[in-house]
Structures are given as C-alpha cells and as structure tokens.
Scaffold this active site. Structure first.
Site, PDB file in Angstrom:
ATOM      1  N   ARG A 215     -33.357  24.743  -2.587  1.00  0.00           N
ATOM      2  CA  ARG A 215     -33.534  26.024  -3.290  1.00  0.00           C
ATOM      3  C   ARG A 215     -33.930  25.715  -4.732  1.00  0.00           C
ATOM      4  NH1 ARG A 215     -30.465  30.839  -2.383  1.00  0.00           N
ATOM      5  NH2 ARG A 215     -31.223  32.477  -3.771  1.00  0.00           N
ATOM      6  N   HIS A 253     -28.008  33.245 -13.202  1.00  0.00           N
ATOM      7  CA  HIS A 253     -27.023  34.335 -13.184  1.00  0.00           C
ATOM      8  C   HIS A 253     -26.804  34.938 -14.564  1.00  0.00           C
ATOM      9  CE1 HIS A 253     -26.039  34.335  -9.028  1.00  0.00           C
ATOM     10  NE2 HIS A 253     -25.510  33.130  -9.002  1.00  0.00           N
TER      11      HIS A 253
END
Length: 675
Positions: A215, A253
């Site tokens: 990822r 995030h």
C-alpha cells in the site's frame, strides 16, 4: 454479457487468479479484537459469498510497539495463527481469497512505547515516539517479516504491507517525519530503504506463490510530502523487491483535506493512480470513494488502474459484486460515505457497523430469518426507521404496509439530499424505493394514519419521526423567520444575510446549503480540488497547492448561533466534524456561541450572552432560520395508547436526537428481526 466487463474480468497473477477486479480494502472494524473468531470468520465469509475478488483484513500489528492501540490484534503467537486459521478456512470454503494487512503504526500508535524514524510527535496522538536505532530498525523489519510468515501459516493467500496513510513505513519516506542523517535518512534513496527492505525480505521468507500487496501513498496531502517522481521511483523499487500488486493510499491521517467523506467526489483520486499506470508492470489498485459498479467500471475502462479497492461499500452490502454480476446493481445497498457507524466507531473504540446495513460486523448476532408465524404489519412513517423495519419484516415473510402522510418515501433523507456534499442520499432514497417495490410492500402515500385504520393489523410500528422544537423566541412568527424544513424543501428563499439558530447537525447542514449556489463541488472534481487546495504531486510536493484552499465566495453571509458556550460542531461525527467546521469557515460563516435568544424583529436577531444576559447584540439578518432541535412526533402513538392498540415506537418518534439515521435504521432492523 455484463454491464461491467472490466470490473468482472479475472486478474491473472501468475501463480493464482483473482475472479474479478474488486478488492475489499482493509478496514479497522474491531472484530479481531473481540476474539470471537466465529464472528470474524462469518464477516469475511459473507463477503466471499458475495463474490469479491480478494479481501484484506483490518490492520494486524507485527509487535506491541507497532500496534495501533493497546490490546489491538497482533500476529505473534501460535494461538494467533490458530485463530486466524478459522477465518481463512471459512473464507476458502466460501470460494474467496483473503490477505492479511500488516500494519505498523509508528508514531500513530496510541501508546507510550511507539517508535518512529525520528522523535517527531504526531498531531493526532499524545505520545511522543522513541527514535529507533539500527538494532531497533532491524527488529521492526524482522517482526514484519515474521508476521507475514505466520499469516502464510494461518492460510492467508497473501499479505498487504501498509506503507501509506502516514503509518510507520510512510514516516521514513518524507522529511516531514524523517530527520535522520544515517543510512535510513537524508537522501530519498536512504529514506525509501526501509519499505524496500521490508518487501524484499518478506518475499524471500514467503516464497513466490504468495500475494504481497504494498500500500503506497501516492499523494500524502501533508507539508513536505512525497513528489510524484519519488512515488514512481518507490513503486519501481517495490516491484523489484517482489511485490505482487501495488495498492493506492491517499493522504495521511493528519492531513487537513477530506479523502473519504461523503463530500468528496466519487473516485476523486483515481487520476493519481492513473499517473503510475505504465510505470510498473505489476497490477495497480486505485482507491477512495468508489461506491458503485458504474464508477468502478469507468475507472477501470479509462485506464486509471488494473483493479479497484472498495472497503466501506462492502459494509453497506456484502453482496455488492454478486448483485452486479446478476444484473441487479440497483439492488446494491449504497455506501453513502457518512462515516457514522464505521470510522466514527473505530476512532471511538467501538465495533464498526454500517448506517445503511446494521448487520455489518454483526452477521452472527443480528440474524434475519424467516418468521415462524407470518403477520400483517403496519409501519407508519416512510423515513429511514420505518423503511428499515418494513424491509426487514418483508424479508422475513411478513405482509407489510407502509403508511405516510408525505407524497414520497424517505422522510428527512429527502431534506438531507438537498445539502451540498450529501448527494449520496439521493441514491439511498432511490435504493429504498427499488427495494420496497421489489419486496412487494404495500405503500400508501398521501395518507394520514388513524387508529381506526390500524386496528386490523397484527403488529403496528410507529416511525412518525420528529417535529421541529419550538425555541419560543419573541417575534419568531414574523415573515423573516423560517424553519429548516421550509428552507430545505425550497418553500422559502432566504436573503443575503442569514442567522441560523442552532448549531447541531441540522444547523451545519442548513448553513452549508445557504452558502452554496449552483453546482456542488462534490459533483465537480476540479472545483473541489481548488476549494480544498489539492494539487498534482508532480507539480507541488505532497499534492498541496501552495495557494491553499480557494473556495468560491459564499452565496450568503451566514451567522451560526448556539446556546452552548462550546466549540461549534462538538457533537458532530468524530471523523467528519472537522470537515464541516472547515468547510463553513472557508465560506466565512461566523460562529457565535453562548447566546440567549432575546427577540426577533425586522432588523434581525437580538441576542445576549451568559447567564446574566449581558452584552446585548443585534445580529443583522434578512432572514432567521430555526434549527433549534426536534421533538418526537408521538401524536398517533398517544392515540393508539388511548385506544388500547399495542404498538412499537422507533426512530425519531422514540428519541429525537439530531435526526440520527444510524440509530433509526438499526432500531428498525432489530425490531423487525424479532417480530
């Protein structure tokens, strides 16, 4: 012949073939932490029965210091291997394939033992990380590799190595978090050494016939993030190191740009993945806000990726792919990207579910089975609570009649869908309409239910919703005062200066509605990117425009007021509240709290502050919109009680709480599952 030839085409990986191009992306559901492995297995097996090509589990920690939370799931012992074997066997028996995500959180780990390339504290965690030395880095590599080996032993078809979203491996890549001067820092070749080494040694450990997904953060959306050239350079090295597939990660995030909320345009970042296509020879997956077969097909057919990742859509409907295969795409329960039952639950330490589908993650606990005794059931109210109850009851074999005074189903969803950024609610109402018709539910609109009308039914469910709460402000009966219902149903057109009374979810929605005019940015990707300051990482490092957010001028000057002397939107969704606040601030909405509403006149709204009612102030406004909360509409329920007719009360009629569709749908589903 299929309508989705690209999405449903198999993908040959050499040593194995995926049945289609759909990946169920990783989600932190909290299931693994329940240690109820039958429940975990059934969650994934249900998606396997839904024909998804490959699934990825929630993030599993490789060690204590890398776990996202104390007590988070890890893969470190033989017991862990045995427990995960229950999951993989169930998935394989259902005809599916599953990979385990290895997630090292680095400085995002919510615990005092967190580690990172440099001692740079995360803005979303109170714990400063310890800087790793050479031995510490070697331990992290060894632990990740050992975790992959254990996943293979547990029967997984592969692993996904989490290298994006600002987690551990991503933290080594950028100077924002990597201040090192040794061989793990400094030049980009040094900073990307760790992820390459992790993939290389993992491939050596697991052999050739095992899927390794990496990822990769393709747009960081943080200051000093990666450039596009660096992304391509890393992708090529990750391929050389032995990865089978590269998956797309979007944004850290801590990024102050929304990436998966409902106000983000569909497939908003597919263009980022497309820039990597042709640069590597292994398959590339794209991600974020892909929630229908049509969007997935468009993304694939235009060469944006070889495969699509859909995570939350698989919460909304486990049989997404199967329904698309069967030509029943309009039967797919839509993910509206609300975050309310998934991400908000995750970041609150609760088990995830889905607003649209309360059975998500509760497949063994909330069971919908054929009723032993078929009944005639009346549901009064065609909002989300009533519709969920009616559909669940009909699924169980009951004869169901819906009665509603309105001329359309959907209840307050029909107002929500008018708000810019909430266009997904149109699809939700359309889905309800399709399913109600398909299930043969008798729908009686433009009908006021009475006690006499309901006497012949075996069961009566009251889902009559809410009424606006009366704030009792002197002068509120003036021509310049409107309820939120008048505004969102377009029965009133406010002027250029507006005061909004009440800063709950409805007040925020109405304010969003008032400051926009014309096409919603959610429906226009270039406009949305300009509004939020998103740029091409080939032009600006990290994909952040140096000019920052540049929204269009607001259509109106809005003042959003509340009685509470606290931050506006404090009770909004945990993962979306900041987005709503930022969106309104970009439109120059003035937030005013701690007020007493004294009176309204032709000049506007007169307020004072505090218990002593000090500092009298006029909020000049052409119009005042009342969003001061709701009360349950129980007039029919009270009449039924007086007539001695047994009934059930659900949704807003039970508890009027910020039009909580999540609670309403869950309540309706659970009630109908027991009748």
């Amino acid at each position: 012949m299929t309508d989705y030839p690209h999405m449903l085409a198999p993908l040959d990986l050499g040593f194995t073939t995926l049945k289609n191009r759909v990946l169920m992306g990783s989600m932190h559901t909290g299931l693994e932490e329940t240690k109820d492995w039958n429940r975990v297995a059934e969650f994934y097996a249900e998606r396997a029965r839904g024909e998804v090509g490959l699934m990825v589990t929630g993030g599993i920690g490789p060690n204590l210091e890398g776990s996202v939370l104390p007590g988070a799931a890890m893969m470190v012992t033989q017991d862990d291997i045995d427990n995960h074997s229950i999951v993989t066997r169930r998935v394989h028996d259902a005809g599916g394939k599953i990979a385990m995500q290895i997630l090292h959180a680095g400085r995002y780990a919510y615990g005092p033992k967190c580690v990172a390339p440099s001692p740079v504290k995360s803005p979303i965690s109170p714990f400063p990380p310890a800087e790793l030395d050479e031995d510490g880095i070697e331990k992290q590599i060894s632990d990740i590799v050992a975790t992959a080996q254990r996943a293979q032993e547990a029967g997984y078809d592969g692993v996904e190595i989490m290298g994006s979203e600002g987690y551990f491996l991503n933290q080594f890549l950028v100077t924002h978090t990597n201040k090192r001067t040794d061989r793990w820092g400094g030049s980009y070749e040094n900073r990307m050494r760790l992820p390459i080494e992790v993939v290389r040694r993992t491939r050596e450990a697991v052999g050739t016939d095992f899927i390794i997904i990496y990822r990769l953060s393709m747009i960081d959306l943080v200051p000093n993030g990666s450039t596009h050239d660096e992304v391509v350079q890393l992708a090529k090295e990750i391929e050389k190191a032995g990865a089978t597939i590269i998956n797309t990660g979007i944004g850290w995030h801590e990024a102050r740009i929304p990436t998966i909320a409902t106000s983000v345009p569909r497939a908003a970042f597919a263009w980022v993945t497309k820039k990597l296509m042709g640069q590597v020879s292994i398959p590339v997956i794209t991600s974020n806000r892909i929630n229908t077969p049509e969007v997935a097909e468009e993304v694939l057919s235009t060469g944006c990726a070889d495969m699509v990742s859909m995570a939350r859509p698989m919460l909304a409907d486990a049989h997404f792919v199967r329904k698309a295969m069967e030509g029943k795409a309009n039967h797919i329960a839509p993910c509206i990207a609300c975050n309310q039952a998934c991400l908000d639950h995750t970041f609150s330490g609760k088990l995830s579910s889905c607003l649209v589908n309360p059975r998500a993650c509760s497949e063994t606990e909330l069971v919908v089975e054929p009723a032993s005794t078929k009944k005639s059931i009346a549901v009064v109210g065609a909002g989300p609570a009533g519709l969920s109850a009616a559909m669940t009851a009909a699924e169980r074999g009951h004869s169901v009649t819906i009665i509603d005074r309105s001329d359309e189903i959907g209840g307050q969803l029909n107002m929500a869908k008018q708000v810019p950024g909430k266009e997904e609610f149109w699809g939700l109402v359309d889905w309800y309409r399709t399913m109600v018709a398909d299930m043969g539910i008798d729908v009686r609109l433009n009908t006021e239910a009475t006690t006499e009308m309901l006497q012949g039914f075996d069961e009566v469910i009251i889902a009559t919703g809410v009424l606006p709460r009366d704030p009792a402000i002197p002068g509120q009966d003036g021509a310049n005062v409107h309820s939120y219902i008048d505004v969102l149903k377009k029965r009133a057109t406010p002027g250029k200066r507006v005061a909004v009374v009440g800063a709950g979810g409805i007040g925020f929605d109405v304010s969003e509605y008032l400051v926009h005019e014309g096409e919603s940015p959610t429906e226009n990707l270039p406009d949305w990117m300009v509004e939020w300051g998103v740029s091409d990482p080939a032009e600006h490092r990290g994909g952040l425009s140096p000019e920052g957010p540049k929204p269009e001028a607001p259509a109106r000057a809005v003042t959003l007021l509340q009685r509470k002397a606290e931050k506006h939107g404090r009770r909004l969704g945990k993962t979306t509240g900041w987005i709503h606040r930022a969106a309104l601030k970009m439109k120059n909405v003035e937030f005013v709290g701690g007020v007493n509403y004294e009176r309204i006149d032709e000049k506007g709204l007169h307020v004072s502050f505090g218990e002593a009612r000090e500092n009298p102030t006029l909020i000049e406004a052409d119009d005042i919109i009342l969003c001061a909360g709701q009360v349950p509409d129980r007039s029919l329920a009270d009449a039924l009680s007086d007539a001695g007719i047994v009934h059930h009360i659900i949704g807003g009629a039970d508890v009027a709480s910020e039009l909580d569709a999540k609670r309403a749908i869950d309540q309706g589903t659970r009630l109908a599952a027991t009748l």
